[in-house]
Structures are given as C-alpha cells and as structure tokens.
Scaffold this active site. Structure first.
Site, PDB file in Angstrom:
ATOM      1  N   TYR A  53       0.833  -1.198   0.000  1.00 18.62           N
ATOM      2  CA  TYR A  53       0.000   0.000   0.000  1.00 18.62           C
ATOM      3  C   TYR A  53       0.874   1.257   0.000  1.00 18.62           C
ATOM      4  O   TYR A  53       1.902   1.329   0.663  1.00 18.62           O
ATOM      5  CB  TYR A  53      -0.918   0.031   1.217  1.00 18.62           C
ATOM      6  CG  TYR A  53      -2.032  -0.994   1.197  1.00 18.62           C
ATOM      7  CD1 TYR A  53      -2.317  -1.752   0.067  1.00 18.62           C
ATOM      8  CD2 TYR A  53      -2.822  -1.205   2.329  1.00 18.62           C
ATOM      9  CE1 TYR A  53      -3.332  -2.685   0.059  1.00 18.62           C
ATOM     10  CE2 TYR A  53      -3.840  -2.140   2.337  1.00 18.62           C
ATOM     11  CZ  TYR A  53      -4.091  -2.888   1.206  1.00 18.62           C
ATOM     12  OH  TYR A  53      -5.095  -3.812   1.215  1.00 18.62           O
ATOM     13  N   SER A 211     -13.912  -4.597   0.636  1.00 21.68           N
ATOM     14  CA  SER A 211     -14.880  -3.925  -0.240  1.00 21.68           C
ATOM     15  C   SER A 211     -16.311  -4.197   0.219  1.00 21.68           C
ATOM     16  O   SER A 211     -17.158  -4.638  -0.560  1.00 21.68           O
ATOM     17  CB  SER A 211     -14.705  -4.366  -1.702  1.00 21.68           C
ATOM     18  OG  SER A 211     -15.416  -3.517  -2.579  1.00 21.68           O
ATOM     19  N   PRO A 212     -16.619  -3.923   1.490  1.00 23.77           N
ATOM     20  CA  PRO A 212     -17.951  -4.231   2.010  1.00 23.77           C
ATOM     21  C   PRO A 212     -19.070  -3.420   1.376  1.00 23.77           C
ATOM     22  O   PRO A 212     -20.236  -3.801   1.471  1.00 23.77           O
ATOM     23  CB  PRO A 212     -17.826  -3.916   3.503  1.00 23.77           C
ATOM     24  CG  PRO A 212     -16.739  -2.895   3.570  1.00 23.77           C
ATOM     25  CD  PRO A 212     -15.761  -3.288   2.500  1.00 23.77           C
ATOM     26  N   LEU A 213     -18.717  -2.312   0.708  1.00 21.53           N
ATOM     27  CA  LEU A 213     -19.735  -1.477   0.058  1.00 21.53           C
ATOM     28  C   LEU A 213     -19.621  -1.529  -1.463  1.00 21.53           C
ATOM     29  O   LEU A 213     -20.114  -0.651  -2.162  1.00 21.53           O
ATOM     30  CB  LEU A 213     -19.630  -0.037   0.557  1.00 21.53           C
ATOM     31  CG  LEU A 213     -19.838   0.142   2.064  1.00 21.53           C
ATOM     32  CD1 LEU A 213     -19.678   1.589   2.475  1.00 21.53           C
ATOM     33  CD2 LEU A 213     -21.205  -0.395   2.487  1.00 21.53           C
ATOM     34  N   LEU A 217     -20.899   1.295  -4.537  1.00 23.18           N
ATOM     35  CA  LEU A 217     -22.225   1.081  -5.111  1.00 23.18           C
ATOM     36  C   LEU A 217     -23.298   0.937  -4.039  1.00 23.18           C
ATOM     37  O   LEU A 217     -24.455   1.302  -4.260  1.00 23.18           O
ATOM     38  CB  LEU A 217     -22.227  -0.161  -6.019  1.00 23.18           C
ATOM     39  CG  LEU A 217     -22.059   0.141  -7.514  1.00 23.18           C
ATOM     40  CD1 LEU A 217     -20.676   0.709  -7.774  1.00 23.18           C
ATOM     41  CD2 LEU A 217     -22.270  -1.124  -8.350  1.00 23.18           C
ATOM     42  N   LEU A 218     -22.919   0.416  -2.867  1.00 24.27           N
ATOM     43  CA  LEU A 218     -23.888   0.240  -1.784  1.00 24.27           C
ATOM     44  C   LEU A 218     -23.894   1.427  -0.819  1.00 24.27           C
ATOM     45  O   LEU A 218     -24.509   1.348   0.238  1.00 24.27           O
ATOM     46  CB  LEU A 218     -23.561  -1.046  -1.018  1.00 24.27           C
ATOM     47  CG  LEU A 218     -23.681  -2.337  -1.828  1.00 24.27           C
ATOM     48  CD1 LEU A 218     -23.130  -3.519  -1.043  1.00 24.27           C
ATOM     49  CD2 LEU A 218     -25.132  -2.593  -2.224  1.00 24.27           C
TER      50      LEU A 218
END
Length: 322
Positions: A53, A211-213, A217-218
């Site tokens: 990162y 990437s829980p969302l 998009l969520l």
C-alpha cells in the site's frame, strides 16, 4: 464497541476493522493519524494494511504512516491489533514477490522496519501462491512465530479448497495455521457463500470482508452524482448494470431510516462467519459513517428483504444439487 475472537484464536478484535489503504497517498499523513486516533478512541483496535500500500506515493508508504503514528506513543501500538500482508512485489527483482520462504521472512522484516514495531499481530497472505508448497510457507511462518515477530497468520483471496489445504498442512506440522481469511464479500458480491464461508466456519477461520460497500455502489451511488470516483466510466457502467436492484435497495434504506452505506455494513455484521468488515475511510466523515453501522439491528424481515433484493447462495453442493 463490541469485540469478538478472530476465528478460533483467543485474540479479541473489534467488530469493525480499520483499513488503511488510502493512508499516505489519498489521505495525507496528518489526516490519517487523526482518523487512527478517532478510531482507537471509539474502540476500534483492529487495523489492516499491506506492504504494497502506498501506490502513487510508493509501495510501503502506508506502513510508514502507521509507523509514524505508533511513534507518537500513548500506547497506540500496544492497543492495536496490527494486521499486514505479504505477496505483492516490492521491487522488480524475482524473489521480492509471492510466498517463497525467502520473501515471507524478508518482507516481514521490511514491514517491521517501516512500522517501527517488534511484532505483527496478524500476518496475511495477500493472495494465493499456487507454485509454492504449503510446507515451505509454514516453515517460514513457524520461524517468524518462534522469533516473536508474528503472532497469528491469515489469508486473503483464497478459495475454500486452499483454506482446507493450508490448515491440513499446518495440522500435520502441529502449527496453528490460518485463523482468518479476507474475502471480497458484500450484498452485491456473495460468491463466497458457496464454499469459502462454510470452509471458514469448519476450520474456525474468521472472515474479514474487504470492499464491504462494493466500491461505493452500496453507499447510495444513485443519490450521489458528484465525486470523481462515481464519475468514472467503469463505475457508471456498474451502476447501470445493477440499477434496478440499487433502486430497490436505496428505497428500502429510506424505509429503515438509515444511510445505504450503514445498512450494507450492518448486513455483513449479521452474517455468522464474519468477524469484522474492513472500512477504508479517506476522510473522518467516512469513518463516522462506518461506526454508525454498529448501532443498526436488522430483524429477520429486513434480512429477508435484503436477500430478495440481492439474492445470495446456499452452501455448496445444496445450491446446485438435490
């Protein structure tokens, strides 16, 4: 803050994991430190990073930002369950990539140096390396554990059979093996329900969704027309592909009286295999939004409604066999 054990280990971690991928390049060092301080003050003790990162600012930059935060003292390091990863190439030389014993040990030394710490709580394989045998991987990890430089080992982006192979190989060596798996998991991306989640539960491996969302998009993508990220062509195409479901989802979130991003995180927190979703804020506001999800209780009716909007999978083979 609620805490839970990381998989079958005795390690207690917060139900949200602070992802640091933006720190040091999209989020300046000072702002990154402020977010880390606020998260710790709210009880978030689980912090995730990776040696690669830093991206535009240079690989390793994010770990350096964490190191400068730990250097401020105040028991920041002692209170933090620190997770980092190994796999991605740190240079153009062939042995600075993947999961050879050489790279695992040398990459660990590099991460310890950049973060200014003596130990890594959770050392994770960022991706599967099909060309390196588990016996070699575990040999390197056993050395690091014996030296006190690594306490627990986890995986990321591994299939169910790879989790099984890893832990069976570790058991033959009387080694603990994997205690966690980072998987791509959210309401839109539910493939891990087929085999990864059942395997994780069977082996006592805690699931840490990334990437829980679904890349935003969520997070109310239809309601938010501004922002460079959502104006990208690929993102617009994804929105259009999922527009009918997203329209129903955002309408349902309005019925519940919660922001879409908060509902998306709350749904993951209700999944039995999940230890802690990774929230990767670029700003303090985004961190505060993630914290709100901890207060949302979804009843059976709400969970069923979300399953109707975003159908998931039954565990294999029941999904496709009698």
């Amino acid at each position: 803050m609620d805490y839970t054990h990381l998989g079958r280990s005795g390690l207690s971690v917060s139900r949200l994991c602070l992802g640091t991928m933006n720190f040091g390049w999209k989020t300046e060092e000072g702002d990154s430190h402020a977010i880390l301080d606020r998260a710790l003050a709210e009880g978030v003790n689980f912090v995730d990073t990776a040696n690669v990162y830093g991206f535009d600012a240079g690989k390793g930059r994010t770990e350096e930002v964490l190191g400068s935060w730990f250097a401020q003292g105040g028991e920041r390091r002692e209170k933090t369950v620190l997770a980092t990863k190994v796999y991605g190439g740190m240079s153009g030389w062939p042995n600075d990539t993947f999961l050879s014993a050489r790279n695992i040990v040398r990459a660990c030394e590099g991460s310890l140096r950049r973060m200014g710490t003596d130990w890594i709580d959770l050392y994770q394989f960022h991706h599967v390396d099909l060309r390196t045998p588990w016996e070699e991987i575990w040999q390197a990890c056993e050395t690091l554990v014996a030296q006190g430089k690594v306490l627990y080992v986890g995986s990321s982006n591994h299939a169910a059979w790879q989790i099984a192979a890893a832990n069976e190989a570790a058991a033959r060596r009387n080694f603990q093996g994997l205690v966690s798996e980072q998987s791509h998991y959210n309401l839109l991306t539910r493939h891990v329900e087929l085999e990864v989640l059942p395997a994780a539960e069977h082996y006592g491996v805690g699931v840490i969704p990334w990437s829980p969302l679904a890349g935003g998009l969520l997070a109310g993508a239809l309601e938010k027309s501004d922002g460079a990220r959502r104006s990208e062509e690929r993102t617009r195409k994804r929105i259009e592909r999922h527009r009918p479901a997203l329209e129903r989802y955002e309408a349902f979130c309005r019925e519940l009286g919660h922001a879409p991003a908060d509902v998306g995180l709350a749904w993951l927190l209700h999944q039995p295999a999940v230890t802690a979703p990774i929230v990767g804020p670029r700003t303090m506001e985004q961190l505060e939004g993630g914290l709100r999800a901890l207060e949302i209780a979804l009843d059976d009716a709400a969970l069923a409604r979300l399953d109707e909007i975003f159908p998931g999978y039954r565990a294999a083979p029941m999904e496709y066999a009698w």
